[in-house]
Design a protein around this motif. Sequence first.
Motif, PDB file in Angstrom:
ATOM      1  N   ALA A  78      -2.834  10.552  -0.576  1.00  0.00           N
ATOM      2  CA  ALA A  78      -1.776   9.545  -0.517  1.00  0.00           C
ATOM      3  C   ALA A  78      -1.972   8.736   0.753  1.00  0.00           C
ATOM      4  CB  ALA A  78      -0.391  10.196  -0.549  1.00  0.00           C
ATOM      5  N   GLU A 194       0.824   6.253  -3.878  1.00  0.00           N
ATOM      6  CA  GLU A 194       0.742   7.541  -4.557  1.00  0.00           C
ATOM      7  C   GLU A 194      -0.131   7.432  -5.799  1.00  0.00           C
ATOM      8  OE1 GLU A 194       1.733  10.545  -3.867  1.00  0.00           O
ATOM      9  OE2 GLU A 194       2.714  10.000  -1.995  1.00  0.00           O
ATOM     10  N   ALA A 224       7.076  12.827  -1.801  1.00  0.00           N
ATOM     11  CA  ALA A 224       6.282  12.616  -3.006  1.00  0.00           C
ATOM     12  C   ALA A 224       6.346  13.887  -3.837  1.00  0.00           C
ATOM     13  CB  ALA A 224       4.829  12.291  -2.644  1.00  0.00           C
TER      14      ALA A 224
END
Length: 366
Positions: A78, A194, A224
Motif C-alpha cells: 500500500a 490500496e 485498510a
Amino acid sequence: MQYNPGWNGSSVNLLHVRAVGPNDTLHYVWSSIGAPAVLLVATESTSSTLGVNWTRLLSPAPAGAVWIDPPSSVAYSAAIVFTKVFEYSKADTLQEFFYPTYDLSDFSWDSINGTMNHTALTAELVGIPAVDPSSSFSNGSLAFRVTAYNTSGRDGTLPGLLHTANSSKVEFVLAGVAPRGNGSRFALEVATVEEAGAAQRLHSARSMDDEYTPTIFEMFSLVAESQNDSSALSFLQWKATAYGSQTPKREDSIWCRSSSLQAANWTLPASSLVYAYFGEGVGSAYTVSAVNVSFGGEDGNVYEEKRYLSWSALLGFGQPPRDTFSPLVISIMAVALGTPVALLLVGSCVVLFAQRKRYTEYEPIN
C-alpha cells in the motif's frame, strides 16, 4: 536504513527502511519524488530486497522502476501520499476563504542524507515551494520527520503515541511559514493507495483516559481492511491534536479535526513513487482515497502567534495499537469506585447485625 540505494546522487530522496522478523520482512520506502510518500510492503521472506531502476524512476514514465525481490514473496502493499497543504481563513460571514494551494509535488526538497540518524532510526525531509510568489517560506519550511522503531513502547513527547516494532511515525511540521491572512488555518491532504481486495475505513474512538495526552480524548485510525474477513492490513493513526511548540506541553495543544474519507477523483503526480511501484493501474486496479486533517479548530490564531505547527501520526501493518488503562489509573479507579461500595457493604452488615442483637428486659409470656 538506506539512502538512495544504488544511486550516488543526492538531488532526489529515497529512504528505505527494512525490518526483518523471524519469518517475514517489512519495507518502508519514503520518497520526495513527486509528492512526499511512503510505500509499505510486507513480504513472507526474510531475504526480500528492494530493487530500483534509477533511470526509469527519474523519467517521465516511472512505472515499474521500483519493485521487491522476489516478487512472489509480497503479501501486501500500500502507499500513503501527502499531496497538498491548504491555507484558509474565515471571514466575518463565517465562510471559509482559501488561498492558493501548496502542492507538495512542486516543492524543492533538501537531501535527507544529512539528517539521518542510524542509532535513533530517524530522518527529516525538509522542503520549500519551488515558486513562492507570496514569500511565505522566505524564513520558514515544511518538513516530514520520520521515525522507525525496533521495540514496542510509547513516545516520550506529546501526544505520546503508543507504537510497536512494526510501525513507524511521521511528523508533519510547519515552522516559520508566514500566514497569508489573519487567523489562517492549515489542512493537510493525505491520500492512500490500496490494492484490490482492501478498503479504507476511517474510525474515531473516544476514551475517558487522557493520561498520556492531557485533555485529548479522541483517536482517529485510517485502517485498510480486507474485504474477505475484515482483518486490518495497515493503518494510519493519530490523536485529535497538534502542537504549537518544539517542546510541546498541554497548553500548546492545537485542536485538529478530520474530514470524511472520500474516493479521490483526481490523479496523483505522474512522476511519483506510487506510479513507480504500482504502475499505471493506480486509480483503476488500485483505489485512491483521501482525507483532510485540519489544524486550528475555532481558535485559528494559535499558529499566527507561534509560527509553529507539529502533527504526529503512526503508520504500520496490522491492527493499530490500542491504549489501555495504566496500573496507576486502574488503581485510582479501583479506590474511587471501590471505597463507596465497600462502605455500603460494611454499613449494610452493621445494620443487619444490630437488628439481630435487639433484646428486651421483659420476660416472654408463656
